[in-house]
Design an enzyme around this catalytic site. Structure first.
Site, short mmCIF file in Angstrom:
data_model
loop_
_atom_site.label_atom_id
_atom_site.label_comp_id
_atom_site.label_asym_id
_atom_site.label_seq_id
_atom_site.Cartn_x
_atom_site.Cartn_y
_atom_site.Cartn_z
N HIS A 1 50.86 -13.50 -5.10
CA HIS A 1 51.77 -13.65 -3.97
C HIS A 1 51.04 -13.78 -2.63
CE1 HIS A 1 51.46 -9.13 -3.57
NE2 HIS A 1 51.55 -9.44 -2.30
N ASP B 1 51.00 -11.35 -11.26
CA ASP B 1 50.63 -11.32 -9.84
C ASP B 1 49.12 -11.29 -9.62
OD1 ASP B 1 51.23 -11.47 -7.16
OD2 ASP B 1 51.52 -9.32 -6.89
N GLY C 1 49.39 -6.29 3.66
CA GLY C 1 48.05 -6.79 3.92
C GLY C 1 47.01 -6.18 3.00
N SER D 1 47.55 -5.99 -0.10
CA SER D 1 47.75 -6.69 -1.38
C SER D 1 46.49 -7.47 -1.77
CB SER D 1 48.93 -7.65 -1.28
OG SER D 1 50.13 -6.96 -1.16
N LEU E 1 53.80 -10.24 -29.72
CA LEU E 1 53.91 -9.38 -30.88
C LEU E 1 55.12 -9.77 -31.72
CD1 LEU E 1 52.75 -6.95 -32.37
CD2 LEU E 1 54.03 -5.46 -30.82
#
Length: 450
Positions: free
Chosen positions: A107, A137, A209, A211, A266
Site C-alpha cells: 500500500h 501487503d 509513515g 508502514s 491446502l
C-alpha cells in the site's frame, strides 16, 4: 539524595535485567552507583542504516458517477475521469545489501509512477519495483547503490508475547524515528478478511509513515514489517501490527523466483476453535484450526485430512487460529511439503501434505479497474475458459456498462484472457478504454467501457 540514587540504581538494574545481555555489550557511559545504564544506542547505530525512507509520486484517476440518461451531455474527458497527482511517504528495509533489495508495504507504493528511497545518510535513489502482493501487503524494490547495510532476518516463529521490540520508520514524514515496546500478541487477524493476516501486535509506537518499516528484536534482527495501526485518528494508541518476517521471506523468495506470488492451497474450509467444539472433539485447549470441509481432490484429501480434524501444528510450530493457518499456508507457496499435526478423536496424528497452487476466485472487480465497480468476478471453471461475471449490482458502473450476471469475459483489448491472472495482467495499468469480448449464452459480443 542517597535514597533517590538507590531508587535510580534499582530502576537501572531492573531495566538491565529485562534487557538481558544487551546491557553488558551496549552500556551507556552514564553510571549510577557504579552501574552502567543500559542503552539501545550502540545496537541502533548498527541497524538504522538498513531502514530507509520511501517517497512516492503518481496519478490517480477519479471518475464521475454520471447517470446513464445524462452521460451524452458530458464530453469524453468527464466520462473517462480526471487524473489527479498524489504523493505519499512510507518506510522500507534493506534485506540484501549486495543486490539492493528493499522490502516495503504494497500500500506504500501502489499506483506509484516514481519511487524514491532515501538512506539514513541522506542519499537518494530511484527504486525499481521487482514485485508485489496485495493480499499480504508486501512489495519488493531494488536500488542501484553501493556500501549498503542489510538487516539480519530472525525466525519469527520463535517470538513470544512479552519479547521486547524496536520499531524504526518515517512517521508523518518526520524522518527516521525509533520507538520501543513489547510483543503484545501473536497471530492477530481480522483487519481485512480478504487478505492473509497473521500479524505480530506490538505497543511500540507506530504511526502513519511507519508502514514498511522495521520491527526488530534486541539482537537487532528483523522480526516483522510494520504495516497497520488501530487508532481513532490515524495516530498511535499502542496497538500496532507487523507482518512476521517468516511470511516476508517466503513471499520475497517466490517473487524473485517466479516474478509473482504462487500461493499454496491446502483445500479445506474451517473456522476458529470454540470451547464447545474443543470439548466435543476431545481437545483440551482453544488453540487450533477446526476443519469443516475437505475439498475433493485437494492436497488435504490426498494426505488424509478429514472434516472434524483440529489442526494444531504446522511444521511442528503451534497454530493458534484458522486465520493463522490460512495465512501461513498461502504464503508458503505452491509445491511446498509441510507436516500437519492433527487432533482426531482426542489423539494426535501427523500428516505430510504437498500444497497445491491456489487460483484466485471471487474478487470485487473495482480492485482491478474503476469502470468494473459493482461486478464480482472469478475464473471460470466450466468448458469455456475465461472470467465469469458472478454478480452485478444494480445501477453500478459495471451494470451501466452492460455487464450481466453469467457473462464470460474471453478477451480484453484484443488480448485473450483465460482466468483472473490473465485479466489482472492486461488491465494492470488501468487503460482508459476496455473493449471486452463477452460470451453471453450462445452469443458473442463486445462491450466498450470508458
Amino acid at each position: 539524595m542517597k535514597k533517590s540514587v538507590s531508587v535510580l540504581t534499582a530502576i537501572a538494574l531492573s531495566t538491565a535485567m529485562a534487557f538481558g545481555s544487551l546491557s553488558a555489550q551496549a552500556a551507556h557511559p552514564l553510571q549510577v552507583d557504579g552501574q552502567n545504564l543500559p542503552s539501545l544506542a550502540p545496537l541502533l547505530e548498527q541497524v538504522t542504516p538498513a531502514v530507509v525512507n520511501i517517497s512516492v509520486a503518481g496519478t490517480k484517476v477519479t471518475r464521475q458517477n454520471i447517470p446513464e440518461p445524462f452521460r451524452h451531455f458530458f464530453g469524453p474527458d468527464a466520462l473517462e475521469g480526471a487524473k489527479q497527482p498524489f504523493r505519499g511517504l512510507g518506510s522500507g528495509v534493506i534485506i540484501d545489501a549486495d543486490k539492493g533489495y528493499v522490502i516495503t508495504n504494497y500500500h506504500v507504493i501502489h499506483q506509484a509512477d516514481e519511487i524514491k528511497v532515501t538512506l539514513n545518510n541522506g542519499k537518494e535513489y530511484l527504486a525499481e519495483k521487482i514485485g508485489e502482493d496485495q493480499q499480504s501487503d508486501i512489495a519488493l524494490l531494488q536500488i542501484d547503490a553501493k556500501d549498503l547495510t542489510e538487516i539480519k532476518l530472525a525466525n519469527s516463529d520463535d517470538l513470544r508475547v512479552g519479547d521486547f521490540t524496536i520499531a524504526i520508520g518515517n512517521p508523518f514524514g518526520l524522518g527516521q524515528t525509533v520507538t520501543s515496546g513489547i510483543v503484545s500478541a501473536l497471530g492477530r487477524s481480522g483487519l481485512n478478511m480478504q487478505n492473509y493476516e497473521n500479524f505480530i501486535q506490538t505497543d511500540a509506537a507506530i504511526n502513519s509513515g511507519n508502514s514498511g518499516g522495521a520491527l526488530l528484536n534486541l539482537n537487532g534482527e528483523l522480526i516483522g514489517i510494520n504495516t497497520a495501526i488501530l487508532g481513532p485518528n490515524g495516530g498511535n494508541i499502542g496497538i500496532g501490527f507487523a507482518i512476521p518476517v517468516n511470511m516476508v521471506k517466503n513471499l520475497t523468495a517466490q517473487i524473485l523466483e517466479y516474478g509473482e506470488v504462487r500461493r499454496g492451497l491446502l483445500g479445506i474450509t474451517g473456522g476458529e476453535l470454540t470451547p464447545e467444539l474443543a470439548e466435543a472433539f476431545g481437545h483440551d485447549t482453544q488453540h487450533g484450526a477446526f476443519v469443516n470441509q475437505v475439498m475433493e481432490g485437494s492436497a488435504a484429501e490426498k494426505a488424509g485430512i478429514e472434516a472434524g480434524d483440529i489442526i494444531t501444528k504446522l511444521n511442528n510450530q503451534k497454530i493458534r487460529t484458522f486465520s493463522e493457518l490460512r495465512a501461513k499456508i498461502a504464503t508458503l507457496g505452491a509445491g511446498k511439503k509441510v507436516s500437519l499435526t492433527v487432533v482426531r478423536d482426542g489423539k494426535e496424528q501427523v500428516f505430510n501434505v504437498t500444497l497445491q497452487e491456489a487460483k484466485e476466485t471471487n474478487i470485487a472487480a473495482k480492485s482491478l479497474h474503476p469502470a468494473l465497480d459493482g461486478a464480482t468476478l472469478s475464473s471460470s471453471d466450466g468448458k469455456i475458459k475465461g472470467v465469469l461475471v458472478e454478480k452485478v449490482l444494480p445501477n453500478s458502473p459495471a451494470a451501466r456498462a452492460g455487464l450481466e450476471e453469467g457473462d464470460i469475459i474471453l478477451g480484453i483489448n484484443r488480448y485473450r484472457v483465460k482466468d483472473m491472472d490473465d485479466m489482472r495482467k492486461v488491465i494492470e495499468d488501468k487503460p482508459a478504454v476496455l473493449a471486452l469480448n463477452i460470451q453471453r449464452g450462445n452469443a458473442s459480443l463486445y462491450r466498450v467501457i470508458r
